[in-house]
Scaffold this active site. Structure first.
Site, PDB file in Angstrom:
ATOM      1  N   LYS A  11       0.825  -1.221   0.000  1.00 18.74           N
ATOM      2  CA  LYS A  11       0.000   0.000   0.000  1.00 18.74           C
ATOM      3  C   LYS A  11       0.859   1.272   0.000  1.00 18.74           C
ATOM      4  CE  LYS A  11      -3.944  -2.223   2.321  1.00 18.74           C
ATOM      5  NZ  LYS A  11      -4.913  -2.141   3.451  1.00 18.74           N
ATOM      6  N   TYR A  51     -12.347  -2.196  -3.558  1.00 21.03           N
ATOM      7  CA  TYR A  51     -12.837  -2.291  -2.172  1.00 21.03           C
ATOM      8  C   TYR A  51     -14.361  -2.165  -2.096  1.00 21.03           C
ATOM      9  CZ  TYR A  51      -8.250  -2.387   0.117  1.00 21.03           C
ATOM     10  OH  TYR A  51      -7.009  -2.761   0.583  1.00 21.03           O
ATOM     11  N   ASN A 114      -1.931   0.275   6.721  1.00 20.04           N
ATOM     12  CA  ASN A 114      -1.375  -0.949   7.302  1.00 20.04           C
ATOM     13  C   ASN A 114      -0.540  -1.753   6.308  1.00 20.04           C
ATOM     14  OD1 ASN A 114      -3.466  -1.926   5.775  1.00 20.04           O
ATOM     15  ND2 ASN A 114      -4.610  -2.838   7.468  1.00 20.04           N
ATOM     16  N   HIS A 117      -2.214  -5.407   1.559  1.00 23.86           N
ATOM     17  CA  HIS A 117      -3.497  -6.089   1.370  1.00 23.86           C
ATOM     18  C   HIS A 117      -3.204  -7.539   1.008  1.00 23.86           C
ATOM     19  CE1 HIS A 117      -7.457  -7.232  -0.194  1.00 23.86           C
ATOM     20  NE2 HIS A 117      -6.772  -7.838  -1.169  1.00 23.86           N
ATOM     21  N   GLU A 128      -9.536 -11.198  -7.420  1.00 20.58           N
ATOM     22  CA  GLU A 128      -8.630 -10.053  -7.241  1.00 20.58           C
ATOM     23  C   GLU A 128      -7.429 -10.146  -8.182  1.00 20.58           C
ATOM     24  OE1 GLU A 128      -9.824  -9.215  -2.551  1.00 20.58           O
ATOM     25  OE2 GLU A 128      -7.748  -9.741  -3.049  1.00 20.58           O
TER      26      GLU A 128
END
Ligand code: ADP
Ligand code: MG
Length: 140
Positions: A11, A51, A114, A117, A128
């Site tokens: 991320k 998302y 964080n 993913h 995905e």
């Protein structure tokens, strides 16, 4: 257990801090192979669609803004039990609750920023992966 694939995203909080290599080393040390990888800037539409499952959650708009705040590295990880293994090395969503050796415990800034993913089931992994990669771009 057969070989499996999962979708991983490094991320923007992590690419911003130049942590791509350190995070990739955690995957490789855990026996996960990086069989496809590209650095990209997500569009708002891409981040929103990726998302979409969280659309009704209070953090959705902030999450989309965060995911487009800088480049991400999308990747396909392959190995025995790859979906569960990646979730193990990632650690809990909230880095304060993540076990010490995990990526999120070591590198995450917050429950939102964080660092990584990872797909949460084999079915979501397949969806995905095809969101970001053609089969010809995956090279075991
Ligand atoms: P995970 O990434 O561990 O599978 P979720 O699928 O529940 O976690 O959430 C997707 C992402 O949304 C998280 O990785 C995190 O970036 C963000 N997020 C989750 N919960 C919160 C929260 N309570 N506040 C802010 N952001 C959150
Ligand atoms: Mg999730």
């Amino acid at each position: 257990m057969a070989k499996e694939r999962t979708l991983s995203i490094i991320k923007p909080d992590a690419t911003r801090r130049n942590l791509t290599g350190k995070i990739n080393a955690v995957f490789e040390d855990a026996g996960l192979s990086i069989v496809a990888q590209k650095r990209m800037q997500l569009t708002p539409a891409q981040a929103g669609a990726f998302y979409a499952v969280h659309k009704e959650r209070p953090f959705y708009n902030d999450l989309v803004s965060f995911m487009i705040s800088g480049p991400v590295v999308v990747q396909v990880l392959e190995g025995e039990n790859a979906v569960a293994k990646n979730r193990d090395v990632m650690g809990a969503t909230d880095p304060k609750k993540a076990e010490a050796h995990t990526i999120r415990a070591q590198f995450a800034e917050s429950i939102e920023a964080n660092s990584v993913h990872g797909s949460d089931s084999a079915e979501n992994a397949a969806n995905e992966i095809s969101f970001f990669f053609a089969e010809t771009e995956i090279l075991p």
